[in-house]
Design an enzyme around this catalytic site. Sequence first.
Site, PDB file in Angstrom:
ATOM      1  N   GLU A  35       0.853  -1.198   0.000  1.00 19.07           N
ATOM      2  CA  GLU A  35       0.000   0.000   0.000  1.00 19.07           C
ATOM      3  C   GLU A  35       0.882   1.240   0.000  1.00 19.07           C
ATOM      4  O   GLU A  35       1.813   1.341   0.793  1.00 19.07           O
ATOM      5  CB  GLU A  35      -0.920  -0.012   1.230  1.00 19.07           C
ATOM      6  CG  GLU A  35      -1.712   1.264   1.466  1.00 19.07           C
ATOM      7  CD  GLU A  35      -2.549   1.713   0.275  1.00 19.07           C
ATOM      8  OE1 GLU A  35      -2.427   2.902  -0.097  1.00 19.07           O
ATOM      9  OE2 GLU A  35      -3.300   0.894  -0.294  1.00 19.07           O
ATOM     10  N   HIS A  38      -2.525   4.764   2.450  1.00 18.26           N
ATOM     11  CA  HIS A  38      -3.234   4.490   3.710  1.00 18.26           C
ATOM     12  C   HIS A  38      -3.883   3.123   3.669  1.00 18.26           C
ATOM     13  O   HIS A  38      -4.551   2.793   2.692  1.00 18.26           O
ATOM     14  CB  HIS A  38      -4.398   5.490   3.932  1.00 18.26           C
ATOM     15  CG  HIS A  38      -4.017   6.921   3.775  1.00 18.26           C
ATOM     16  ND1 HIS A  38      -3.334   7.610   4.742  1.00 18.26           N
ATOM     17  CD2 HIS A  38      -4.251   7.803   2.772  1.00 18.26           C
ATOM     18  CE1 HIS A  38      -3.162   8.864   4.335  1.00 18.26           C
ATOM     19  NE2 HIS A  38      -3.705   8.994   3.148  1.00 18.26           N
ATOM     20  N   GLY A 180     -21.709  17.393 -11.484  1.00 13.46           N
ATOM     21  CA  GLY A 180     -21.933  15.945 -11.455  1.00 13.46           C
ATOM     22  C   GLY A 180     -22.907  15.567 -10.355  1.00 13.46           C
ATOM     23  O   GLY A 180     -22.759  15.996  -9.213  1.00 13.46           O
ATOM     24  N   ALA A 318     -17.462  -0.113  -2.886  1.00 23.02           N
ATOM     25  CA  ALA A 318     -16.567  -0.832  -1.967  1.00 23.02           C
ATOM     26  C   ALA A 318     -17.010  -2.269  -1.747  1.00 23.02           C
ATOM     27  O   ALA A 318     -16.190  -3.192  -1.712  1.00 23.02           O
ATOM     28  CB  ALA A 318     -16.520  -0.087  -0.626  1.00 23.02           C
ATOM     29  N   HIS A 443     -44.392  -5.005  12.659  1.00 24.86           N
ATOM     30  CA  HIS A 443     -45.099  -3.721  12.733  1.00 24.86           C
ATOM     31  C   HIS A 443     -44.835  -3.079  14.100  1.00 24.86           C
ATOM     32  O   HIS A 443     -44.826  -3.785  15.108  1.00 24.86           O
ATOM     33  CB  HIS A 443     -46.605  -3.959  12.574  1.00 24.86           C
ATOM     34  CG  HIS A 443     -47.439  -2.736  12.792  1.00 24.86           C
ATOM     35  ND1 HIS A 443     -47.588  -1.757  11.833  1.00 24.86           N
ATOM     36  CD2 HIS A 443     -48.151  -2.317  13.878  1.00 24.86           C
ATOM     37  CE1 HIS A 443     -48.367  -0.800  12.322  1.00 24.86           C
ATOM     38  NE2 HIS A 443     -48.720  -1.110  13.564  1.00 24.86           N
TER      39      HIS A 443
END
Length: 464
Positions: A35, A38, A180, A318, A443
């Site tokens: 990585e 992070h 966007g 994700a 309910h």
Amino acid sequence: MAAQSFDTVVIGAGPGGYVAAIRAAQHGQKVAIVEREHLGGICLNWGCIPTKAMLRSAEVFHLMERAKDFGLKAENIGYDLDAVVKRSRGVAKQLTSGVGHLLKKNKVTVIMGSATIPAKGRVKVETDKGTEDLTAKNIILATGARARDLPGLEADGKRVWSYKHALQPPHMPKKLLVIGSGAIGIEFASFFNTLGADTTVVEVMDRVLPVEDAEISAFAQKAFEKQGMKILSKATVKQLDRSDAKVTAHIEAGGKVEKHDFDTVISAVGIVGNVEGLGLDALGVTVDRSHVVTDEYCRTGVDGLYAIGDIAGAPWLAHKASHEGVMVADLIAGQHAHPVKPESIPGCTYCHPQVASVGLTEAQAQEAGHKVKVGRFPFIGNGKAIALGESEGLIKTVFDAATGELLGAHMIGAEVTELIQGYVVGQKLETTEQDLFETVFPHPTLSEMMHESALDAYDRVIHM
């Protein structure tokens, strides 16, 4: 120094990569994960998690403003943007440290640095201390994606922001333009609009949230406009003129270009895969518009090389990445693996009101040749929604008229991002309309609307 040898090396420690590494380790493999920034990737550090923390603050603020509706008193209501951001960063930090702990617990070797693949089965990592060479029978690419920068609309962190700047805003926008209206754009528009920014959203397609069912998009637009947002669809931002105090946007709509001034612009015009610098061309990996081309099992066509998550294309979610990570780890271990089908992946947008969906929209179902039965149930007909003070919303279900198969479900309203999973499980279990009719929903709950929506598709609705 001799190369370190592993069964599997994962490149990228986001929700696809770290999950793949843990699952491979559970199979008894020797695993390394590389990585460069992070643990937890964009999702935990700069995406899903911190945005939800900030949106929760906006939701509580909105409820405080409505205190009178609930017979409560709240005076001198305000917010501290720095404190909101600080809480959001704290939530992100807590979860990323959790990922480090999980990798350690599963004996995954973590190497912080930038990876390249000089040859099949080899990974070279540039770290702070120098270069490390790794060999592996299997390599899983999980390098994710980043915000797309359109020429002239690039983020500068001052007046024009990417999602990263919006998560640590240098100032509170007074007049905000969001370019966007996908999930990222609408979530930030919703957050800043709730805190009082005069917000305009520009969308190039003919409606907001263009991947959602058209009826849900129309409902969302009405709700956003009621909250004071301005929505410009079929519109394009051609140019941004920047100065210290403002940005002038040239917005084209209906064949005309008009100039509008804003103090802040957020650009949320999609993403591009992180495919550069990995050595993919030399390996013979096919890359199409910044995404690695794979088969349904995430195989790249190069022996022992897989690609999962955002780098492998839409939907950029994700949970899709995590499931692909598990699938690939199972496949490598020689176990039966289930491909992740796009139509089985739910999508959630955490604006106010929330939006969630799974499967085909009504239009997609018809285009695919299905004769459909469509059911709808409004929040205003549900006792729990009224008691919560959240009577704005709709649940829509799409069934195949011939077989009763649940083809799609589309929702807008309070907590629909939690409700959608009921339909996702139903689809996975190949539920028909009859199964939903015969299921007892508790309910009073919001989930009763899921029952009523299914009943409505077959003219059996009770409470409407």
